[in-house]
Design a protein around this motif. Sequence first.
Motif, PDB file in Angstrom:
ATOM      1  N   ASN A 173      36.117  27.917  43.380  1.00 11.52           N
ATOM      2  CA  ASN A 173      37.190  28.664  44.028  1.00 11.52           C
ATOM      3  C   ASN A 173      36.571  29.908  44.664  1.00 11.52           C
ATOM      4  O   ASN A 173      36.539  30.972  44.059  1.00 11.52           O
TER       5      ASN A 173
ATOM      6  N   GLU B 246      37.610  31.775  46.898  1.00 12.45           N
ATOM      7  CA  GLU B 246      38.555  32.857  47.195  1.00 12.45           C
ATOM      8  C   GLU B 246      38.555  33.909  46.084  1.00 12.45           C
ATOM      9  O   GLU B 246      38.727  35.092  46.340  1.00 12.45           O
ATOM     10  N   ASN B 247      38.350  33.487  44.847  1.00  8.33           N
ATOM     11  CA  ASN B 247      38.440  34.403  43.709  1.00  8.33           C
ATOM     12  C   ASN B 247      37.135  34.590  42.942  1.00  8.33           C
ATOM     13  O   ASN B 247      37.085  35.393  42.017  1.00  8.33           O
ATOM     14  N   HIS B 248      36.108  33.846  43.287  1.00  6.12           N
ATOM     15  CA  HIS B 248      34.827  33.938  42.581  1.00  6.12           C
ATOM     16  C   HIS B 248      33.699  33.830  43.588  1.00  6.12           C
ATOM     17  O   HIS B 248      33.827  33.163  44.609  1.00  6.12           O
TER      18      HIS B 248
ATOM     19  N   GLN C 107      31.742  39.702  44.300  1.00  7.49           N
ATOM     20  CA  GLN C 107      31.926  39.035  43.008  1.00  7.49           C
ATOM     21  C   GLN C 107      30.821  38.015  42.770  1.00  7.49           C
ATOM     22  O   GLN C 107      31.061  36.923  42.264  1.00  7.49           O
TER      23      GLN C 107
ATOM     24  N   ARG D   1      37.478  41.391  36.510  1.00  9.17           N
ATOM     25  CA  ARG D   1      37.817  39.962  36.572  1.00  9.17           C
ATOM     26  C   ARG D   1      39.276  39.824  36.160  1.00  9.17           C
ATOM     27  O   ARG D   1      39.690  40.297  35.103  1.00  9.17           O
ATOM     28  N   ASN D   2      40.062  39.185  37.002  1.00  9.80           N
ATOM     29  CA  ASN D   2      41.458  38.904  36.690  1.00  9.80           C
ATOM     30  C   ASN D   2      41.548  37.466  36.198  1.00  9.80           C
ATOM     31  O   ASN D   2      41.150  36.550  36.910  1.00  9.80           O
TER      32      ASN D   2
ATOM     33  N   CYS E  16      42.773  33.713  35.156  1.00 14.17           N
ATOM     34  CA  CYS E  16      43.713  32.723  35.669  1.00 14.17           C
ATOM     35  C   CYS E  16      43.804  31.575  34.665  1.00 14.17           C
ATOM     36  O   CYS E  16      43.157  31.598  33.621  1.00 14.17           O
TER      37      CYS E  16
ATOM     38  N   TYR F 212      32.556  42.334  37.599  1.00  5.33           N
ATOM     39  CA  TYR F 212      31.899  41.647  38.704  1.00  5.33           C
ATOM     40  C   TYR F 212      30.876  42.598  39.320  1.00  5.33           C
ATOM     41  O   TYR F 212      31.105  43.811  39.404  1.00  5.33           O
TER      42      TYR F 212
ATOM     43  N   LYS G 284      45.738  46.643  38.392  1.00 10.37           N
ATOM     44  CA  LYS G 284      46.047  45.287  38.849  1.00 10.37           C
ATOM     45  C   LYS G 284      47.120  44.662  37.958  1.00 10.37           C
ATOM     46  O   LYS G 284      48.042  44.014  38.472  1.00 10.37           O
TER      47      LYS G 284
ATOM     48  N   LYS H 113      50.836  43.468  39.176  1.00  9.74           N
ATOM     49  CA  LYS H 113      51.309  42.102  38.971  1.00  9.74           C
ATOM     50  C   LYS H 113      52.546  42.042  38.063  1.00  9.74           C
ATOM     51  O   LYS H 113      53.122  40.993  37.863  1.00  9.74           O
TER      52      LYS H 113
END
Length: 185
Positions: free
Chosen positions: A48, A50-52, A57, A117-118, A120, A145, A179, A183
Amino acid sequence: MKIIATNIGEKRDVEWKGKTVSTGIFKFPVEEPIFLDTEDVRGDAICNRENHGGILQAIYGYSLKHYDFFKPYYPDLDWQLGIFGENLTIDDLDETKIHSGDTFKVGDAILEATVQRNPCYKLGIRFNDIKIVKQFWNTTMCGVYFKVLQTGFVKAGDVFEQIKACPENPTIADLYVAKRIAKGI
């Protein structure tokens, strides 16, 4: 600080809510040095982008001390280094003391702390229990990150030495809490 383990993983397809999803969260320690490149660890699966991975990151570090907090919640889990999906398991990485922009020398590489790091649902897949995601959000033990300023090899046992401090910037924990609030968690 010191590197306890260097971890990489292969792409793995898993079933999640009736769908097949690809993940690289199943990381395990390797004996040989790993190469920290500008956008990722060479040979490590990132499914992924987009997020990693990417410039900000490229490398994910997590503290071995945080394992002790989560272990009582999952006494039957096969606890292995890399279980949080980190590339670098570091003996004592403290998000409340590391600021965005702080820079570290490790092995042949130079890394700059960038963001938190968020978690998921893939962390839930790794733990075989989705509850870990909320438990993870409810701490400041998010990991860090890093951007790679100088590429190079890193191995277990290498010293993780801070070479620049940016106390004027928010800590990684501050970014994580912000964050979480944004959220509504």
